[in-house]
Design a protein around this motif. Structure first.
Motif, PDB file in Angstrom:
ATOM      1  N   VAL A  35      13.734   6.687  78.454  1.00  0.00           N
ATOM      2  CA  VAL A  35      15.179   6.811  78.699  1.00  0.00           C
ATOM      3  C   VAL A  35      15.540   8.251  79.034  1.00  0.00           C
ATOM      4  O   VAL A  35      16.248   8.532  80.013  1.00  0.00           O
ATOM      5  N   SER A  79       9.390   2.401  70.166  1.00  0.00           N
ATOM      6  CA  SER A  79      10.571   3.275  70.146  1.00  0.00           C
ATOM      7  C   SER A  79      10.255   4.673  70.653  1.00  0.00           C
ATOM      8  O   SER A  79      11.089   5.315  71.298  1.00  0.00           O
ATOM      9  N   ALA A 102      19.289   4.526  72.074  1.00  0.00           N
ATOM     10  CA  ALA A 102      18.437   3.404  72.493  1.00  0.00           C
ATOM     11  C   ALA A 102      17.451   3.035  71.395  1.00  0.00           C
ATOM     12  O   ALA A 102      17.183   1.847  71.146  1.00  0.00           O
TER      13      ALA A 102
END
Length: 324
Positions: A45, A38, A66
């Protein structure tokens, strides 16, 4: 002073990671390995969007969303598919490695030409301090960029922690905490344990991805390997924070987690300043974590033994008195 301010700034940014790990590790008792994917997901991103000339605030928000999606995927695997929670996190983390490569298109994305939140903080600092020169802090010269970054990151982390604290005091937040403490009881009250777990892991990984987005903008690049070891760092910060505050109150634990993250980065910075080789950084990190894990247990064992010795001494004194 530059090293100190840099360590404080990075420690505050990583505090978002630590708080996210606290949500999964302490509230839901899930050692969520998704965090390592993550962090990189949030960085990739945000970096990709900013390279394509998207607004930095928008890119950071999308990165957090996200991360929420990644956490929700782990929650679905653990609850709906009945896969072990640790294995679910490993599966999602493994899949995110390829996803991050596809998002960035390569292993490293520089942000030298992109307008990031670091540029926003620097411009704000220039207006606040009326210039772009150095500031005099206790006789030390500190650049306006470093000082403004520290202040902006501090304000942002305080805001996020306050929002999280007040959220956990709401009915939904209380239900999430009760889910981790006693799933059977909260299920009897009509709350879906599966839904609460999925939502909690989504919140956890959203904070972690937000941390990744800020790290990428602070360091000036996103790299596919930047998430390695982040779970260990987060758990260490949580444990150090618990030792510092010595209580189970949610508000103080959140504050303690932030303090633990900053203290951890300061210890690493001091070790590097004293000549530690960067090649030894991981093993020193592991030793810090080992110390943080062992010391509280040793302290409790020592206190228990002292209490037993006092009881034995009192019992012997009572027996002697009775014999007389």
């Amino acid at each position: 002073m530059t090293l100190l301010i840099g360590a404080l700034t990075l420690g505050l940014i990583l505090a978002l990671l630590a708080v996210g790990v606290y949500v999964s590790f302490r509230i839901f008792n899930i050692p969520d390995m998704t965090a390592e994917g993550s962090v990189t997901l949030g960085a990739s991103v945000a970096a990709t969007l900013m390279v394509h000339h998207q607004n930095a605030f928008f890119a950071t928000g999308v990165a957090a969303v996200a991360g929420c999606v990644a956490g929700a995927c782990t929650g679905v695997l653990a609850t709906k598919c009945k896969i072990n929670s640790l294995l679910s996190g490993i599966l999602v983390m493994t899949g995110l490695y390829s996803i991050n490569l596809h998002i960035m298109g390569k292993s490293n994305v520089p942000l030298l030409e992109a307008k990031t939140l670091s540029n926003f903080a620097e411009n704000l600092g220039a207006r606040l301090f009326s210039g772009t020169g150095n500031l005099n802090v206790g006789g030390w010269a500190v650049s306006v960029r470093d000082a403004s970054m520290l202040l902006c990151v501090f304000a942002f982390v305080v805001l996020v922690c306050l929002l999280l604290y007040f959220f956990f005091r709401t009915d939904i937040g209380t239900a999430l905490r009760a889910t981790g403490d006693n799933p059977a009881m909260i299920c009897a009250l009509g709350v879906s344990v599966d839904a609460a777990t999925i939502f909690g892991l989504a919140v956890s990984n959203g904070l972690i991805a937000l941390c990744g987005a800020l790290i990428a903008q602070y360091q000036g690049f996103a790299d596919v390997q930047m998430g390695i070891g982040m779970v260990v760092l987060g758990i260490a910060s949580v444990i150090i924070g618990e030792a510092l505050v010595g209580t189970r109150a949610v508000g103080l634990l959140i504050v303690g987690t932030v303090m633990g993250s900053v203290l951890f980065r300061l210890l690493v910075a001091i070790a590097l300043r004293w000549g530690l080789s960067p090649n030894d950084l991981k093993i020193v990190t592991a030793l810090f974590v080992l110390t943080a894990l062992v010391m509280p247990n040793l302290g409790r064992t020592f206190q228990t033994r002292r209490a037993r010795l006092r009881q034995l001494s009192s019992a012997k004194g009572a027996d002697s008195y009775a014999a007389d």
